[in-house]
Design a protein around this motif. Sequence first.
Motif, PDB file in Angstrom:
ATOM      1  N   PHE A   5       0.839  -1.209   0.000  1.00  0.00           N
ATOM      2  CA  PHE A   5       0.000   0.000   0.000  1.00  0.00           C
ATOM      3  C   PHE A   5       0.872   1.257   0.000  1.00  0.00           C
ATOM      4  O   PHE A   5       0.513   2.272  -0.585  1.00  0.00           O
ATOM      5  N   GLU A  24      -3.338  -6.858   4.025  1.00  0.00           N
ATOM      6  CA  GLU A  24      -1.897  -7.014   3.804  1.00  0.00           C
ATOM      7  C   GLU A  24      -1.473  -6.531   2.436  1.00  0.00           C
ATOM      8  O   GLU A  24      -0.413  -5.952   2.250  1.00  0.00           O
ATOM      9  N   LYS A  25      -2.314  -6.855   1.451  1.00  0.00           N
ATOM     10  CA  LYS A  25      -2.001  -6.369   0.099  1.00  0.00           C
ATOM     11  C   LYS A  25      -3.292  -5.895  -0.560  1.00  0.00           C
ATOM     12  O   LYS A  25      -4.390  -6.344  -0.187  1.00  0.00           O
ATOM     13  N   PRO A  26      -3.162  -4.987  -1.534  1.00  0.00           N
ATOM     14  CA  PRO A  26      -4.375  -4.444  -2.152  1.00  0.00           C
ATOM     15  C   PRO A  26      -5.142  -5.499  -2.943  1.00  0.00           C
ATOM     16  O   PRO A  26      -4.537  -6.420  -3.493  1.00  0.00           O
ATOM     17  N   GLN A  30      -8.316  -2.219  -5.841  1.00  0.00           N
ATOM     18  CA  GLN A  30      -7.522  -1.206  -5.123  1.00  0.00           C
ATOM     19  C   GLN A  30      -6.219  -0.937  -5.870  1.00  0.00           C
ATOM     20  O   GLN A  30      -5.803   0.214  -6.036  1.00  0.00           O
ATOM     21  N   THR A  50     -19.688  -6.017  -5.709  1.00  0.00           N
ATOM     22  CA  THR A  50     -19.613  -5.767  -4.272  1.00  0.00           C
ATOM     23  C   THR A  50     -18.655  -6.789  -3.656  1.00  0.00           C
ATOM     24  O   THR A  50     -18.476  -7.872  -4.194  1.00  0.00           O
ATOM     25  N   GLY A  53     -13.586  -4.889  -2.329  1.00  0.00           N
ATOM     26  CA  GLY A  53     -12.705  -3.922  -1.672  1.00  0.00           C
ATOM     27  C   GLY A  53     -12.890  -2.511  -2.219  1.00  0.00           C
ATOM     28  O   GLY A  53     -11.974  -1.677  -2.154  1.00  0.00           O
ATOM     29  N   THR A  55     -14.655  -0.015  -1.080  1.00  0.00           N
ATOM     30  CA  THR A  55     -14.648   1.081  -0.116  1.00  0.00           C
ATOM     31  C   THR A  55     -13.230   1.617   0.091  1.00  0.00           C
ATOM     32  O   THR A  55     -13.006   2.831   0.096  1.00  0.00           O
ATOM     33  N   ASP A 308     -22.563  -6.071   4.625  1.00  0.00           N
ATOM     34  CA  ASP A 308     -21.213  -6.593   4.446  1.00  0.00           C
ATOM     35  C   ASP A 308     -20.935  -7.530   5.612  1.00  0.00           C
ATOM     36  O   ASP A 308     -20.459  -7.123   6.650  1.00  0.00           O
ATOM     37  N   ASN A 310     -19.026 -10.981   6.493  1.00  0.00           N
ATOM     38  CA  ASN A 310     -18.070 -11.936   5.921  1.00  0.00           C
ATOM     39  C   ASN A 310     -18.542 -13.364   6.164  1.00  0.00           C
ATOM     40  O   ASN A 310     -19.341 -13.621   7.046  1.00  0.00           O
ATOM     41  N   ARG A 336     -17.118 -12.976  -0.369  1.00  0.00           N
ATOM     42  CA  ARG A 336     -16.509 -11.658  -0.204  1.00  0.00           C
ATOM     43  C   ARG A 336     -15.052 -11.799   0.212  1.00  0.00           C
ATOM     44  O   ARG A 336     -14.671 -12.803   0.804  1.00  0.00           O
ATOM     45  N   ALA A 337     -14.277 -10.788  -0.111  1.00  0.00           N
ATOM     46  CA  ALA A 337     -12.858 -10.726   0.261  1.00  0.00           C
ATOM     47  C   ALA A 337     -12.102 -12.019  -0.062  1.00  0.00           C
ATOM     48  O   ALA A 337     -11.435 -12.595   0.785  1.00  0.00           O
TER      49      ALA A 337
END
Length: 603
Positions: A5, A24-26, A30, A50, A53, A55, A308, A310, A336-337
């Motif tokens: 980042f 930890e990483k984009p 992002q 959605t 990431g 936001t 949101d 998880n 998600r994620a």
Amino acid sequence: MNNPFIELGIRHDIVNAISELGFEKPTPIQEASIPVLLSGSNDFVGLAQTGTGKTAAFGLPLLELIDFEENHPQALVLCPTRELCLQIASDLTKFAKNIPNAKVVAVYGGASIMDQLRSIKRGVQIVVATPGRMLDIIGRKAIDFSDIRYVVLDEADEMLNMGFQDDIDEILSTTPEEKKTWLFSATMPSEVRRIAKKYMTDPHELTMGKQNTGNANIEHEYYIVRARDKYAAFKRIVDFNPDIFGIVFCRTKIETQEIAEALIKDGYNADSLHGDLSQQQRDKVMKRYRERSLQLLIATDVAARGIDVNDVTHVINYSLPDEIENYTHRSGRTARAGKTGVSIAIINSKEVGKIRQIERVIGKQFIKAEVPTGFDVCEKQLFSIIHKVHNVTVNDSQIEQYIPRIMDEFADLSKEDLIKRFASIEFNRFLEYYKNAPDLNATEDRRDGAGDRFARTGTRGDFTRLFINLGSVDGFSRGDLLGYICNTTKISGRTVGKIDVKGVYSFFEVQNSDSDQVFNSFQNAEFKGRPVRIEISGETRNETRGGASNSYNRREGGNRRDGDRSGRREGGSGNRDRNSGGGGFRDFSGKRREDRTERRKNY
Ligand code: AMP
């Protein structure tokens, strides 16, 4: 090595804050958008699902670009729902944790406007708002947007879908011409294209993945069932997934209430989320869901937007959405994620065309799945119990004192007997519940009427479908069972229709004219010392009564009949008719929808 980042241009105090959140990483969006947005000189259109990431993709650059020594609004984030509004404001506040004097205010309906006005008065740099309440505050001349430098339109497709076009126009007219506008949307219907054109100058466009496609980590499945079997099929799918943590989408708030009520009666941990709940009630439901006190959240599209949570394992489309685009939003609640998830559609045979349309929009094929048999469910539940026993954490110090007595109680049992008994505690319940469970799958081309008649009476054409309490666990193959039936009844094998051998039971078809003879022959029959039982399959359905839920609060008998409930709706309810106006987004018939206000009320 530097934090990735930092390499993207984000300063240390923000990176420290997001590291604490586990970033930890984009994420890909992002990585692609942060450098563009950090320049602060472009309008921007980001097409992304959605849960990818988004936001942080706009939030981190905003925090870099805003002057936090100034105490006036510099950025406005507009989003469709209160849930999303709160989520974004909370995320931004966490990202800005180490920035002195950073102030983020959430402005949304259903909460005290006075508190929000007070927060604004105290000074704020970032306002996150839903359009209705924002307009209200602008109308009271309680906010000054003359120094706004950035406007973010998040989930733009959904804001338009909910009829906020005019509100957005009005809000943006109070902001300076030279501001930069960043628009994010999961889908890009022509209406979103139009607002991009209207509000932006030569925007930088970014599409993550194929346009309009869903998250690649989501598997899409559909089940074809008869309308009257929908609720039973739904419950079977839930029972087949003992660790399900799901969101179930219905088309109307009445439907969410009915399904949630029926599930609760059947002993499941479920509750509904819809537009008629007070803010307090909605917060309570969401809190219980987030804490996993609820296993199933039954929601309308609008109420669930922006949620949101998880680790949602399944999204279940109990009813398909009226607009194809909403399917993407619904399924985006899972996986998600970077996680994986399943999005399920329970449909009737006439809705297969809609599945094909959705496939074209998401660019991915659905898998046609079979509603599990009762035996499948029992087996799945059994091994879920076994795994739980295997993995349970033993509190040695607490249990120690009881061990001698427990050993004493079990002294007369062998290890094998003991295992059988532990496993049977729950397994018996499921076996009992599913012992006569019929096949709930309908075929694509079966006319609904014909299917219903079969299910009701157990007869199809010249055949009667019978249940027998013998199956593969008794060593029967189809051929064996045919031989056994013919030997016992003395009817000709050529007159026996379809044979369906399951685990502890089977189905077979005999000609209507033979059915009396078959019943008489089996009257006192035994197999290895066990009485053999024959029933007409249509008369033995019992899944609509009570439930074999995970929370073991099953009630026997007397519950509502799912057939009535879902059958009524499938036939086209008043709600549906009210919804099918013109204008707006595509629906499955390709018609346009107009009456958004009416539709909003309906959710
Ligand atoms: P969003 O699309 O912004 O709603 O984000 C979806 C989820 O991903 C949220 O729970 C975020 O906290 C999480 N998330 C966003 N960016 C990252 C990242 N770089 N690393 C790990 N998790 C992230």
